[in-house]
Design an enzyme around this catalytic site. Sequence first.
Site, PDB file in Angstrom:
ATOM      1  N   THR A  44      -4.258   7.088  -0.584  1.00 37.25           N
ATOM      2  CA  THR A  44      -4.967   5.907  -0.389  1.00 37.25           C
ATOM      3  C   THR A  44      -5.734   5.540   0.791  1.00 37.25           C
ATOM      4  O   THR A  44      -6.940   5.203   0.722  1.00 37.25           O
ATOM      5  CB  THR A  44      -4.053   4.909  -0.834  1.00 37.25           C
ATOM      6  OG1 THR A  44      -3.119   5.226  -1.844  1.00 37.25           O
ATOM      7  CG2 THR A  44      -4.468   3.692  -1.011  1.00 37.25           C
ATOM      8  N   PHE A  51       0.660  -1.048  -0.077  1.00 32.81           N
ATOM      9  CA  PHE A  51      -0.042  -0.053  -0.105  1.00 32.81           C
ATOM     10  C   PHE A  51       0.956   1.145   0.190  1.00 32.81           C
ATOM     11  O   PHE A  51       1.710   1.519   0.756  1.00 32.81           O
ATOM     12  CB  PHE A  51      -0.915   0.102   1.187  1.00 32.81           C
ATOM     13  CG  PHE A  51      -2.135  -0.799   1.506  1.00 32.81           C
ATOM     14  CD1 PHE A  51      -3.297  -0.233   0.358  1.00 32.81           C
ATOM     15  CD2 PHE A  51      -2.326  -1.969   1.838  1.00 32.81           C
ATOM     16  CE1 PHE A  51      -4.458  -1.160   0.479  1.00 32.81           C
ATOM     17  CE2 PHE A  51      -3.240  -2.780   1.856  1.00 32.81           C
ATOM     18  CZ  PHE A  51      -4.431  -2.413   1.245  1.00 32.81           C
ATOM     19  N   ASP A  52       0.410   2.146  -0.751  1.00 29.73           N
ATOM     20  CA  ASP A  52       0.661   3.760  -0.699  1.00 29.73           C
ATOM     21  C   ASP A  52      -0.264   3.916   0.379  1.00 29.73           C
ATOM     22  O   ASP A  52      -1.417   3.486   0.458  1.00 29.73           O
ATOM     23  CB  ASP A  52       0.399   4.376  -1.844  1.00 29.73           C
ATOM     24  CG  ASP A  52       0.385   6.004  -1.575  1.00 29.73           C
ATOM     25  OD1 ASP A  52       1.371   6.389  -0.941  1.00 29.73           O
ATOM     26  OD2 ASP A  52      -0.642   6.598  -1.776  1.00 29.73           O
ATOM     27  N   VAL A  53       0.163   4.813   1.430  1.00 29.36           N
ATOM     28  CA  VAL A  53      -0.738   5.125   2.654  1.00 29.36           C
ATOM     29  C   VAL A  53      -1.282   6.708   2.231  1.00 29.36           C
ATOM     30  O   VAL A  53      -2.679   6.590   2.629  1.00 29.36           O
ATOM     31  CB  VAL A  53      -0.031   5.359   3.826  1.00 29.36           C
ATOM     32  CG1 VAL A  53      -0.713   5.682   5.032  1.00 29.36           C
ATOM     33  CG2 VAL A  53       0.550   3.904   4.255  1.00 29.36           C
ATOM     34  N   TYR A  54      -0.504   7.519   1.834  1.00 25.73           N
ATOM     35  CA  TYR A  54      -1.097   9.078   1.737  1.00 25.73           C
ATOM     36  C   TYR A  54      -1.752   9.287   0.608  1.00 25.73           C
ATOM     37  O   TYR A  54      -0.919   9.355  -0.461  1.00 25.73           O
ATOM     38  CB  TYR A  54       0.150   9.941   2.264  1.00 25.73           C
ATOM     39  CG  TYR A  54       0.510   9.711   3.732  1.00 25.73           C
ATOM     40  CD1 TYR A  54      -0.133  10.084   4.711  1.00 25.73           C
ATOM     41  CD2 TYR A  54       1.592   8.820   3.788  1.00 25.73           C
ATOM     42  CE1 TYR A  54       0.447   9.831   5.932  1.00 25.73           C
ATOM     43  CE2 TYR A  54       2.084   8.635   5.057  1.00 25.73           C
ATOM     44  CZ  TYR A  54       1.220   8.887   6.061  1.00 25.73           C
ATOM     45  OH  TYR A  54       1.962   8.464   7.429  1.00 25.73           O
TER      46      TYR A  54
END
Length: 298
Positions: free
Chosen positions: A73, A68-71
Amino acid sequence: LRDPRIHRRDCQAQPDHRHRSGRGRAGLRPWRLDAGSGGATAAQHHRADTARAGDERMKLSDYKALTFDVYGTLIDWESGMVAGLAPLTGQVSRALSRDDVLEAHAFHESTTQAQTPGKRYSDVLALVYRRLAEEWGVAVSWEDCRAYGASVRDWPAFADSVEALAYLREHYTLVVLSNVDNDSFAHSDERLGRPFHVVCTAEDAGSYKPDDRNFEYMMRVLERRGIGRGDILHTAESLFHDHGPANRHGLANCHIFRRHDRPGFGATMDPGTTPSVGIRFDSMAEMVAAHRGEMQES
């Protein structure tokens, strides 16, 4: 590229028939958006539960790990940025739209990350604040800049992120690949319920996406856990930071299209050449619903 009138589930894209080495899923073909006209067409949106005749259907359950990308998403960084920048934008003499602010932020952030890839993300944000103040003609102190650099801890999660991650953790190894420093991420991790099995930050890699080093580092870490390239579904919003590099590294990819109802790229840069996307959802909740559907069918 972004046309809010067209919904992903209403239509499907044309497949790209070029071979992709290291894909790891026989018959799986990438799907490509065409940015040439500046607007999406019905043929450019992949529907999760359909495929062209003769094509293998892409299944979420084929993969062992979600990276995952976090920021952008999972964390609503655009809302967090706008709130954190309010002390600055409130002093600007001319009118700024939300996207004016985000696009200027994207430029200065990506430029700083490319110029100084070893800089911690909180320090990147502090410098972005100063560059924005200079651009908009506002005098600020370095303490003001540092306060913005620390604002990641306040950035909210999207409403569906916590529940979706809790569900997906039961079925996948969940991995973070994010342009953030470890101290800042710790606050976001807690906000998301600490669901991740592996965390790879920009501070760990010594560079920022879309640099290939970040993906290479993550894959070396995952190899130690017996997770290979073909086991990974890279899941992210940003075409610039994530889907372009995922294409280069032969990773299957899932686009969480958080900005499906808005034009432009917001807090990310225009990727230029538009990357191919294996599957697309407008939210994490949609992704979970699709996975549950597959489980019911199996």
